[in-house]
Design a protein around this motif. Structure first.
Motif, PDB file in Angstrom:
ATOM      1  N   SER A  63       0.832  -1.212   0.000  1.00 45.99           N
ATOM      2  CA  SER A  63       0.000   0.000   0.000  1.00 45.99           C
ATOM      3  C   SER A  63       0.862   1.256   0.000  1.00 45.99           C
ATOM      4  CB  SER A  63      -0.954  -0.009   1.201  1.00 45.99           C
ATOM      5  OG  SER A  63      -0.232  -0.197   2.387  1.00 45.99           O
ATOM      6  N   ARG A  64       1.985   1.183   0.710  1.00 40.70           N
ATOM      7  CA  ARG A  64       2.869   2.360   0.708  1.00 40.70           C
ATOM      8  C   ARG A  64       3.455   2.602  -0.680  1.00 40.70           C
ATOM      9  NH1 ARG A  64       7.800   2.060   4.091  1.00 40.70           N
ATOM     10  NH2 ARG A  64       8.765   3.676   2.843  1.00 40.70           N
ATOM     11  N   VAL A  65       3.867   1.511  -1.299  1.00 44.94           N
ATOM     12  CA  VAL A  65       4.456   1.664  -2.635  1.00 44.94           C
ATOM     13  C   VAL A  65       3.423   2.201  -3.618  1.00 44.94           C
ATOM     14  CG1 VAL A  65       5.465   0.400  -4.568  1.00 44.94           C
ATOM     15  CG2 VAL A  65       6.214  -0.076  -2.239  1.00 44.94           C
ATOM     16  N   TRP A  66       2.181   1.715  -3.460  1.00 50.79           N
ATOM     17  CA  TRP A  66       1.147   2.232  -4.362  1.00 50.79           C
ATOM     18  C   TRP A  66       0.946   3.730  -4.162  1.00 50.79           C
ATOM     19  CZ3 TRP A  66      -0.978   1.710  -8.756  1.00 50.79           C
ATOM     20  CH2 TRP A  66      -2.101   2.487  -9.073  1.00 50.79           C
ATOM     21  N   GLU A  67       0.962   4.168  -2.911  1.00 51.92           N
ATOM     22  CA  GLU A  67       0.827   5.607  -2.665  1.00 51.92           C
ATOM     23  C   GLU A  67       1.908   6.397  -3.390  1.00 51.92           C
ATOM     24  OE1 GLU A  67       0.809   6.707   1.437  1.00 51.92           O
ATOM     25  OE2 GLU A  67      -0.892   5.377   1.854  1.00 51.92           O
ATOM     26  N   ARG A  68       3.128   5.859  -3.321  1.00 51.76           N
ATOM     27  CA  ARG A  68       4.224   6.576  -3.962  1.00 51.76           C
ATOM     28  C   ARG A  68       4.064   6.573  -5.474  1.00 51.76           C
ATOM     29  NH1 ARG A  68       8.714   3.597  -0.486  1.00 51.76           N
ATOM     30  NH2 ARG A  68       9.562   3.302  -2.547  1.00 51.76           N
ATOM     31  N   ILE A  69       3.549   5.454  -5.988  1.00 56.47           N
ATOM     32  CA  ILE A  69       3.347   5.410  -7.442  1.00 56.47           C
ATOM     33  C   ILE A  69       2.286   6.424  -7.845  1.00 56.47           C
ATOM     34  CG2 ILE A  69       2.427   3.997  -9.322  1.00 56.47           C
ATOM     35  CD1 ILE A  69       3.810   1.596  -8.018  1.00 56.47           C
ATOM     36  N   SER A  70       1.169   6.453  -7.111  1.00 52.72           N
ATOM     37  CA  SER A  70       0.138   7.404  -7.549  1.00 52.72           C
ATOM     38  C   SER A  70       0.624   8.834  -7.403  1.00 52.72           C
ATOM     39  CB  SER A  70      -1.200   7.201  -6.830  1.00 52.72           C
ATOM     40  OG  SER A  70      -1.043   6.563  -5.623  1.00 52.72           O
ATOM     41  N   ALA A  71       1.431   9.087  -6.376  1.00 52.75           N
ATOM     42  CA  ALA A  71       1.995  10.428  -6.251  1.00 52.75           C
ATOM     43  C   ALA A  71       2.850  10.760  -7.466  1.00 52.75           C
ATOM     44  CB  ALA A  71       2.834  10.527  -4.981  1.00 52.75           C
ATOM     45  N   GLU A  72       3.622   9.780  -7.875  1.00 53.40           N
ATOM     46  CA  GLU A  72       4.540  10.062  -8.970  1.00 53.40           C
ATOM     47  C   GLU A  72       3.811  10.257 -10.299  1.00 53.40           C
ATOM     48  OE1 GLU A  72       8.904   8.515 -10.444  1.00 53.40           O
ATOM     49  OE2 GLU A  72       7.988   7.673  -8.663  1.00 53.40           O
ATOM     50  N   ILE A  73       2.804   9.429 -10.553  1.00 49.61           N
ATOM     51  CA  ILE A  73       2.158   9.556 -11.853  1.00 49.61           C
ATOM     52  C   ILE A  73       1.174  10.709 -11.886  1.00 49.61           C
ATOM     53  CG2 ILE A  73       2.409   7.090 -12.306  1.00 49.61           C
ATOM     54  CD1 ILE A  73      -0.546   6.779 -11.864  1.00 49.61           C
ATOM     55  N   SER A  74       0.783  11.230 -10.733  1.00 53.96           N
ATOM     56  CA  SER A  74      -0.095  12.395 -10.778  1.00 53.96           C
ATOM     57  C   SER A  74       0.703  13.672 -10.566  1.00 53.96           C
ATOM     58  CB  SER A  74      -1.187  12.273  -9.728  1.00 53.96           C
ATOM     59  OG  SER A  74      -0.598  12.282  -8.446  1.00 53.96           O
ATOM     60  N   GLN A  75       2.013  13.581 -10.751  1.00 55.42           N
ATOM     61  CA  GLN A  75       2.902  14.744 -10.649  1.00 55.42           C
ATOM     62  C   GLN A  75       2.832  15.398  -9.288  1.00 55.42           C
ATOM     63  OE1 GLN A  75       4.757  15.378 -13.222  1.00 55.42           O
ATOM     64  NE2 GLN A  75       3.696  14.501 -14.961  1.00 55.42           N
ATOM     65  N   GLY A  76       2.639  14.592  -8.266  1.00 49.69           N
ATOM     66  CA  GLY A  76       2.715  15.147  -6.934  1.00 49.69           C
ATOM     67  C   GLY A  76       1.361  15.608  -6.428  1.00 49.69           C
ATOM     68  N   ARG A  77       1.137  15.432  -5.125  1.00 43.70           N
ATOM     69  CA  ARG A  77      -0.089  15.885  -4.495  1.00 43.70           C
ATOM     70  C   ARG A  77       0.292  16.729  -3.300  1.00 43.70           C
ATOM     71  NH1 ARG A  77      -1.649  10.513  -2.218  1.00 43.70           N
ATOM     72  NH2 ARG A  77       0.568  10.634  -1.867  1.00 43.70           N
ATOM     73  N   PRO A  78      -0.673  17.435  -2.764  1.00 37.30           N
ATOM     74  CA  PRO A  78      -0.336  18.196  -1.564  1.00 37.30           C
ATOM     75  C   PRO A  78       0.098  17.271  -0.449  1.00 37.30           C
ATOM     76  CG  PRO A  78      -2.475  18.839  -2.430  1.00 37.30           C
ATOM     77  CD  PRO A  78      -2.039  17.633  -3.203  1.00 37.30           C
ATOM     78  N   ILE A  79       1.116  17.643   0.267  1.00 35.83           N
ATOM     79  CA  ILE A  79       1.432  16.926   1.485  1.00 35.83           C
ATOM     80  C   ILE A  79       1.120  17.860   2.631  1.00 35.83           C
ATOM     81  CG2 ILE A  79       3.199  15.322   0.698  1.00 35.83           C
ATOM     82  CD1 ILE A  79       4.800  18.070   2.088  1.00 35.83           C
ATOM     83  N   LEU A  80       0.439  17.369   3.603  1.00 36.45           N
ATOM     84  CA  LEU A  80       0.065  18.222   4.708  1.00 36.45           C
ATOM     85  C   LEU A  80       0.568  17.608   5.998  1.00 36.45           C
ATOM     86  CD1 LEU A  80      -3.547  19.107   3.633  1.00 36.45           C
ATOM     87  CD2 LEU A  80      -1.667  20.705   3.946  1.00 36.45           C
ATOM     88  N   THR A  81       1.426  18.332   6.644  1.00 36.92           N
ATOM     89  CA  THR A  81       1.876  17.896   7.944  1.00 36.92           C
ATOM     90  C   THR A  81       1.243  18.842   8.945  1.00 36.92           C
ATOM     91  OG1 THR A  81       3.935  17.516   6.814  1.00 36.92           O
ATOM     92  CG2 THR A  81       3.910  17.124   9.163  1.00 36.92           C
ATOM     93  N   PRO A  82       0.343  18.318   9.760  1.00 36.65           N
ATOM     94  CA  PRO A  82      -0.479  19.188  10.597  1.00 36.65           C
ATOM     95  C   PRO A  82       0.332  20.159  11.442  1.00 36.65           C
ATOM     96  CG  PRO A  82      -1.091  16.876  10.855  1.00 36.65           C
ATOM     97  CD  PRO A  82       0.098  16.912   9.981  1.00 36.65           C
ATOM     98  N   SER A  83       1.503  19.748  11.890  1.00 34.59           N
ATOM     99  CA  SER A  83       2.249  20.618  12.787  1.00 34.59           C
ATOM    100  C   SER A  83       2.847  21.809  12.050  1.00 34.59           C
ATOM    101  CB  SER A  83       3.372  19.825  13.454  1.00 34.59           C
ATOM    102  OG  SER A  83       4.286  19.410  12.475  1.00 34.59           O
ATOM    103  N   GLN A  84       2.772  21.786  10.753  1.00 30.07           N
ATOM    104  CA  GLN A  84       3.436  22.842  10.001  1.00 30.07           C
ATOM    105  C   GLN A  84       2.434  23.771   9.343  1.00 30.07           C
ATOM    106  OE1 GLN A  84       6.595  19.712   8.544  1.00 30.07           O
ATOM    107  NE2 GLN A  84       6.543  21.518   7.276  1.00 30.07           N
ATOM    108  N   PRO A  85       2.577  25.041   9.599  1.00 30.62           N
ATOM    109  CA  PRO A  85       1.663  25.996   9.004  1.00 30.62           C
ATOM    110  C   PRO A  85       2.087  26.389   7.588  1.00 30.62           C
ATOM    111  CG  PRO A  85       3.200  27.131  10.419  1.00 30.62           C
ATOM    112  CD  PRO A  85       3.588  25.691  10.432  1.00 30.62           C
TER     113      PRO A  85
END
Lengths: 204, 343
Positions: free
Chosen positions: B47-69
């Protein structure tokens, strides 16, 4: 090909869907092929995270080439060929980069003392497994590759031929020679083998 | 020894070949016995690898780290006019539009024109790069990327290359292709890791690199001979403006160097002028020196938690015998006693 894996038609169908930008087909392909592919790369690079990275890269490359896939070629074979080339590049780079000339694990197996006591009827299956791995590692590279793709990955002769870039007939020759050499090596560790086969239950 | 393909039937071609051989039965036994010899262990983590694949083929998605504004930017991939030169992203700027564009323009239209992204003064920006890596830009920093991120059929040979002016914290997705960060002085090469690069054209005298995890390679652009150094986790180096080789590798506190990612403010051993410039970038203010000559004295400042600019200015002024006062665009700094500022 074993029965629980998707058939050739399913792979051809995915190839057609990929050609028209269907990302769901990539998901289907991934679900069916990723784990076996990862295991296949593991046998080459022997590092789980590297194997994940390389398998990931292979799927991305398939996606990148989705519109130019040749429908007459097996998508499964293309996947294995892609990941195989990535792994070979990786191993080459790794060697240059880290000057790791020997795989310590393989060296460890080779350095194992081969005293008479271990070639005993009491020899455990795991001991035999180590020997078998060592013998496989000592096969000529083409024979070893054909054997792994056939025996462990379950690829058909035609698929292996596509991966390795040779004729299916040659694949068969590689396999026969590999089995012959393994039989010869096994006989050096004693007649124990045939009884072990029975006791290990691997041979009906 | 799990998952052994113990019952893999012989391929038909092999079976018919073996049937013709006197020792065929033994070879079949060897085939069966090989079931013991598939030692793959470990976790495929599908599942982790799939996440990375979809991120890569969709040219990146927002990453949100809650602690960071930090605001997240996934740049549209086409060479739209507003991206050709340094974009002026405004607070409520067309995020939705940019996202829609990225989708509408689609993967196929992704041109290999350079993309320039600048974090506005007073704001930080997390940029999703096309390979799934991220660059968190400190205020007033820019990155530019083009070649190498684009995969053209099988031709994905080049490095993933980013040019940096300013300061950024990179989290690089591991791939077989190297990821490089170029500055005026240095080139940083990695495969997959987290590290910080600081290289403001208008200050410091070079490029600073610090590594959070993994290994990176740093070389000086002016090097005539091979002079690269390798940094591991917790190590850093510095390439001076006209240096032909990086400095000696030192242990560094990466968390502190990258304190800005969590709102902190940390500078070590800097002249007052550099600290003021950093404040200008971080807080989007003008700081003017009135009858003040900033000496050579170097200071270190460390505020782990989101300090107000007045807190910092107050401390700096106390220490330097100065005073500050608000202006319409920022602050004036003046000597403490002899010449009181008229607002």
């Amino acid at each position: 090909m074993s029965d629980q894996t998707p058939g050739t038609e399913q792979y051809a169908e995915w190839a057609r869907q990929l050609a028209v930008n269907d990302a769901a087909a990539l998901r289907g392909l991934f679900d069916a092929a990723y784990e076996p592919l990862w295991r296949s790369v593991m046998r080459l690079v022997n590092d789980e995270s590297t194997a994940r990275d390389l398998a990931q890269d292979a799927f991305v490359r398939i996606w990148d080439r989705r519109t130019t896939l040749d429908p007459s070629l097996s998508l499964r074979a293309l996947l294995y060929r892609t990941v195989r080339n990535l792994a070979l590049n990786h191993l080459r780079d790794e060697q240059t980069r880290r000057h790791l000339l020997e795989d310590p694990e393989a060296a460890g197996i080779a350095a194992r003392p081969r005293d008479a006591a271990s070639a005993d009827k009491e020899m455990e299956a795991s001991e035999l497994a180590l020997r078998l791995q060592q013998f496989i590692a000592e096969l000529p590279p083409r024979q070893r590759e054909a054997l792994r793709l056939s025996r462990f990955d379950g690829l058909s002769h035609q698929e292996i031929a596509d991966v390795m870039g040779c004729a299916p007939r040659t694949v068969n020759n590689h396999l026969v020679r590999a089995l012959e050499q393994l039989r010869a090596r096994l006989s050096t560790i004693g007649t124990v083998v045939s009884s072990l086969i029975v006791s290990a239950g691997a041979f009906p | 020894m799990s998952h052994t393909p113990s019952s893999r039937p012989l391929p038909p071609e092999l079976l018919s070949e073996l049937a013709q051989r006197p020792e065929g039965q033994e070879l079949v036994q060897v085939w069966e016995l090989l079931a013991l010899a598939d030692p793959v262990a470990g976790s495929p983590e599908a599942s982790r690898v799939w996440e990375r694949i979809s991120a890569e083929i969709s040219q990146g998605r927002p990453i949100l780290t809650p602690s960071q504004p930090i605001r997240v930017l996934t740049p549209p991939m086409s060479g739209k006019a507003h991206l050709r030169s340094q974009p002026r992203w405004r607070q409520t700027a067309p995020w939705a539009l940019a996202a829609t564009l990225a989708v509408a323009v689609g993967l196929s239209a992704w041109q290999s024109r350079p993309v320039n992204i600048t974090a506005p003064l007073g704001q930080q920006l997390a940029v999703n790069l096309p390979d799934g890596s991220t660059a968190e830009l400190n205020a007033g920093s820019s990155i530019r990327y083009t070649r190498g991120f684009r995969r053209l059929g099988g031709l994905a040979r080049g490095d993933r290359g980013v040019a940096l002016d300013g300061e950024a914290y990179f989290t690089v997705v591991r791939q077989t292709r190297p990821f490089t960060v170029s500055t005026d002085e240095a080139k940083v090469t990695v495969l997959g890791t987290e590290f910080l690069v600081r290289a403001h054209r208008d200050e410091l005298d070079g490029t600073r690199v610090a590594v959070q995890s993994g290994r990176v390679r740093v070389s000086a652009n002016l090097a005539e001979r091979e002079s690269a150094v390798e940094l591991g986790a917790g190590q850093g180096t510095f390439v001076a403006r006209n240096a032909q080789a990086p400095d000696v590798v030192q242990d560094v506190g990466v968390d502190r160097l990258a304190a800005w990612r969590r709102g902190g403010f940390w500078l070590v051993d800097q002249p007052l002028s550099a600290i003021f410039r950093e404040l200008e970038r971080r807080y989007a203010v003008d700081i003017r020196l009135r009858d003040v000559v900033v000496g050579e004295e170097r200071l270190s400042v460390y505020y782990p938690e989101r300090p107000s600019i007045e807190t910092i200015l107050s401390d700096l002024c106390t220490r330097g015998g100065l005073r500050y006062s608000r202006t319409s665009r920022g602050f004036d700094i003046s000597p403490q006693a002899e010449r009181p500022v008229t607002p």
